[in-house]
Design a protein around this motif. Sequence first.
Motif, PDB file in Angstrom:
ATOM      1  N   UNK A  53       0.820  -1.211   0.000  1.00 45.02           N
ATOM      2  CA  UNK A  53       0.000   0.000   0.000  1.00 45.02           C
ATOM      3  C   UNK A  53       0.854   1.261   0.000  1.00 45.02           C
ATOM      4  N   UNK A  54       1.864   1.310   0.858  1.00 46.22           N
ATOM      5  CA  UNK A  54       2.667   2.529   0.953  1.00 46.22           C
ATOM      6  C   UNK A  54       3.493   2.757  -0.313  1.00 46.22           C
ATOM      7  N   UNK A  55       3.981   1.684  -0.932  1.00 47.77           N
ATOM      8  CA  UNK A  55       4.819   1.834  -2.121  1.00 47.77           C
ATOM      9  C   UNK A  55       3.990   2.011  -3.379  1.00 47.77           C
ATOM     10  N   UNK A  56       2.811   1.411  -3.428  1.00 52.79           N
ATOM     11  CA  UNK A  56       1.906   1.644  -4.546  1.00 52.79           C
ATOM     12  C   UNK A  56       1.572   3.127  -4.639  1.00 52.79           C
ATOM     13  N   UNK A  57       1.423   3.755  -3.499  1.00 53.20           N
ATOM     14  CA  UNK A  57       1.055   5.168  -3.473  1.00 53.20           C
ATOM     15  C   UNK A  57       2.128   6.035  -4.125  1.00 53.20           C
ATOM     16  N   UNK A  58       3.391   5.669  -3.942  1.00 55.24           N
ATOM     17  CA  UNK A  58       4.477   6.450  -4.540  1.00 55.24           C
ATOM     18  C   UNK A  58       4.435   6.349  -6.053  1.00 55.24           C
ATOM     19  N   UNK A  59       4.328   5.137  -6.596  1.00 50.84           N
ATOM     20  CA  UNK A  59       4.386   4.972  -8.045  1.00 50.84           C
ATOM     21  C   UNK A  59       3.122   5.476  -8.729  1.00 50.84           C
ATOM     22  N   UNK A  60       1.969   5.356  -8.086  1.00 52.73           N
ATOM     23  CA  UNK A  60       0.748   5.917  -8.664  1.00 52.73           C
ATOM     24  C   UNK A  60       0.843   7.431  -8.730  1.00 52.73           C
ATOM     25  N   UNK A  61       1.364   8.039  -7.691  1.00 50.57           N
ATOM     26  CA  UNK A  61       1.472   9.500  -7.653  1.00 50.57           C
ATOM     27  C   UNK A  61       2.369  10.005  -8.773  1.00 50.57           C
ATOM     28  N   UNK A  62       3.467   9.291  -9.065  1.00 51.84           N
ATOM     29  CA  UNK A  62       4.371   9.737 -10.120  1.00 51.84           C
ATOM     30  C   UNK A  62       3.649   9.903 -11.445  1.00 51.84           C
ATOM     31  N   UNK A  63       2.835   8.917 -11.823  1.00 53.34           N
ATOM     32  CA  UNK A  63       2.173   8.974 -13.120  1.00 53.34           C
ATOM     33  C   UNK A  63       1.053  10.016 -13.127  1.00 53.34           C
ATOM     34  N   UNK A  64       0.574  10.410 -11.954  1.00 52.36           N
ATOM     35  CA  UNK A  64      -0.538  11.359 -11.876  1.00 52.36           C
ATOM     36  C   UNK A  64      -0.085  12.803 -11.671  1.00 52.36           C
ATOM     37  N   UNK A  65       1.222  13.045 -11.601  1.00 52.84           N
ATOM     38  CA  UNK A  65       1.690  14.397 -11.290  1.00 52.84           C
ATOM     39  C   UNK A  65       1.186  15.460 -12.271  1.00 52.84           C
ATOM     40  N   UNK A  66       1.223  15.213 -13.593  1.00 53.29           N
ATOM     41  CA  UNK A  66       0.662  16.232 -14.488  1.00 53.29           C
ATOM     42  C   UNK A  66      -0.823  16.498 -14.239  1.00 53.29           C
ATOM     43  N   UNK A  67      -1.583  15.455 -13.929  1.00 55.26           N
ATOM     44  CA  UNK A  67      -3.007  15.639 -13.643  1.00 55.26           C
ATOM     45  C   UNK A  67      -3.208  16.413 -12.349  1.00 55.26           C
ATOM     46  N   UNK A  68      -2.391  16.124 -11.339  1.00 59.82           N
ATOM     47  CA  UNK A  68      -2.468  16.871 -10.086  1.00 59.82           C
ATOM     48  C   UNK A  68      -2.114  18.331 -10.316  1.00 59.82           C
ATOM     49  N   UNK A  69      -1.114  18.569 -11.155  1.00 55.31           N
ATOM     50  CA  UNK A  69      -0.703  19.950 -11.448  1.00 55.31           C
ATOM     51  C   UNK A  69      -1.859  20.745 -12.034  1.00 55.31           C
ATOM     52  N   UNK A  70      -2.621  20.120 -12.930  1.00 61.92           N
ATOM     53  CA  UNK A  70      -3.779  20.794 -13.527  1.00 61.92           C
ATOM     54  C   UNK A  70      -4.938  20.880 -12.548  1.00 61.92           C
ATOM     55  N   UNK A  71      -5.155  19.799 -11.791  1.00 59.53           N
ATOM     56  CA  UNK A  71      -6.328  19.732 -10.929  1.00 59.53           C
ATOM     57  C   UNK A  71      -6.315  20.718  -9.780  1.00 59.53           C
ATOM     58  N   UNK A  72      -5.141  20.994  -9.200  1.00 61.61           N
ATOM     59  CA  UNK A  72      -5.069  21.909  -8.050  1.00 61.61           C
ATOM     60  C   UNK A  72      -4.144  23.098  -8.322  1.00 61.61           C
ATOM     61  N   UNK A  73      -3.842  23.341  -9.615  1.00 58.28           N
ATOM     62  CA  UNK A  73      -2.970  24.448 -10.015  1.00 58.28           C
ATOM     63  C   UNK A  73      -1.639  24.427  -9.245  1.00 58.28           C
ATOM     64  N   UNK A  74      -1.006  23.264  -9.243  1.00 52.89           N
ATOM     65  CA  UNK A  74       0.250  23.102  -8.518  1.00 52.89           C
ATOM     66  C   UNK A  74       1.423  23.597  -9.357  1.00 52.89           C
ATOM     67  N   UNK A  75       2.413  24.162  -8.690  1.00 49.51           N
ATOM     68  CA  UNK A  75       3.652  24.574  -9.345  1.00 49.51           C
ATOM     69  C   UNK A  75       4.600  23.386  -9.418  1.00 49.51           C
ATOM     70  N   UNK A  76       5.680  23.475 -10.232  1.00 51.34           N
ATOM     71  CA  UNK A  76       6.677  22.398 -10.221  1.00 51.34           C
ATOM     72  C   UNK A  76       7.236  22.125  -8.823  1.00 51.34           C
ATOM     73  N   UNK A  77       7.418  23.181  -8.014  1.00 55.95           N
ATOM     74  CA  UNK A  77       7.894  22.983  -6.650  1.00 55.95           C
ATOM     75  C   UNK A  77       6.870  22.219  -5.813  1.00 55.95           C
ATOM     76  N   UNK A  78       5.581  22.513  -6.026  1.00 58.29           N
ATOM     77  CA  UNK A  78       4.526  21.776  -5.316  1.00 58.29           C
ATOM     78  C   UNK A  78       4.597  20.293  -5.658  1.00 58.29           C
TER      79      UNK A  78
END
Length: 507
Positions: A53-78
């Motif tokens: 569970x803890x490691x799945x969360x890391x790899x899932x987050x990596x592939x979703x970073x562009x979507x997160x950036x759009x979804x919450x207006x995140x900066x590259x630093x975020x």
Amino acid sequence: MNDDHPETHAETHVATHDRGRVPAGEATGRAPAAEPDPRRWRALWVCLVAGFMTLLDVSIVNVALPSIQTGVQATPSDLQWVVSGYALAFGLTLVPAGRLGDVLGRRTVFVVGVVLFGLASLACGIAPNSTLLIVARLVQGAAGGILNPQVSGLIQQLFRGDERGRAFGLLGATIGISTAVGPVVGGVILDGLGEQRGWRWIFFVNLPIAVAAVALALRWLPDPPPRDPNRHVDADPLGVVLLGAGVLGVLLPVVETGRGGAGVPGWVALVGAALLVAFLWWERTYTRRGRSPLVDLALFHVPGYASGAAVGSIYFGGFTGIFFVLTIFFQQELGYSPLLAGLAVTPFAAGSALTSAIGGRLVSRFGRSLVTGGLTVVLVGLVAVDVVIAAVHDASLGWWLAGPLLVAGLGSGLVISPNITLTVARVPVERAGTAGGLLQTGQRIGTAAGIALVGAVFYSDAAAGGALDASTALRVAAALVAVALLASALDLRGRRRRERGMPLPGR
């Protein structure tokens, strides 16, 4: 290294140890338990579920970073904070949590960590903006740091000899499998639910896993030790504060790299380093007073522990940056969908999953040579990745990288779990949680620092209006792997010198 340390004085397999191999009997020099716990394999699977569970969360987050950036207006630093902040919080809680597990019982602390992880995952999924998402990720990382030392501690507690190597091999395979399926599962979720809301469900998938892990832990994990009302738990609060503040001070400027003018000044890292020196002084003073310190520095005199921890920390700094760079590069520069980006990096993780279980069985035979050979294979694969990226510039890059990434992954599976097995092989069971926590602290510090360093290089040209620089960023990751290879080779040479009775340089 002092082989006559009291914790290892009773060892009788010196020649075997000097080759870096795991002794067939009890790793701490005690007689093996006459009757192993009959629940040990079921308990192991509970631990693997939580680790998954803890490691799945890391790899899932990596592939979703562009979507997160759009979804919450995140900066590259975020985005770096979403990944590195998790590792930072993870690292800050590992050692105190390992100590608590040793004292209060590993099942109790394990369950607390799983529950907190589930609640933090829920908070990540409903976060309305990047600030709250980062805060929830920090809590999630802290929860991962609470439960993970209990996993390695329980393996130390429940398994002996070759069984322990196989158990750590299964743990390594779980790391590889979770990393392999994470990008694919994340891509399927994002494709099915849409990128605007699909990224939230990559956190919600943790909830049923957390519920199952808690239920099975209460049933199959060993009962906590009976409480002695006359026993005082020595929490070493000043040690906790000094270690936490020191790690935070050293890592914060590194994690903030890439923010620009608003970054944390470099002198904060110097303050952090000074606090870590003060921590070491305090732990020695605390021990001389007859108290029980947060970190028993005698652990670093246990043969193989210090060198194995160094190799693991440096390697984690290198290989974790590969997924961070490639999953973003494939989507933002080559136009891949999240699912295709996840599939493109799967060969590395699949190769790692394949050889991790094999490595767990071979480590008792080949010892440190196995880890050194694995690091060599990883480096060869990354050099091939660099050659391909320099030659291919279109959407076919993912296909061309499949072979080199598979080679690197096959090598990685011979590094992670065998290195853990060798590092903790001689650690006494009653200190297994603390030792595991300290070992993983180094790995998480390496992860946070490595992603920050690789990420800063990756975004350097983009900050000036250019393209994302995947090639140079991956060369930085390869350089870190090369340093880990050098450290492992030096340790192997030292072991062989001791085996032949030759003096080490400088002695």
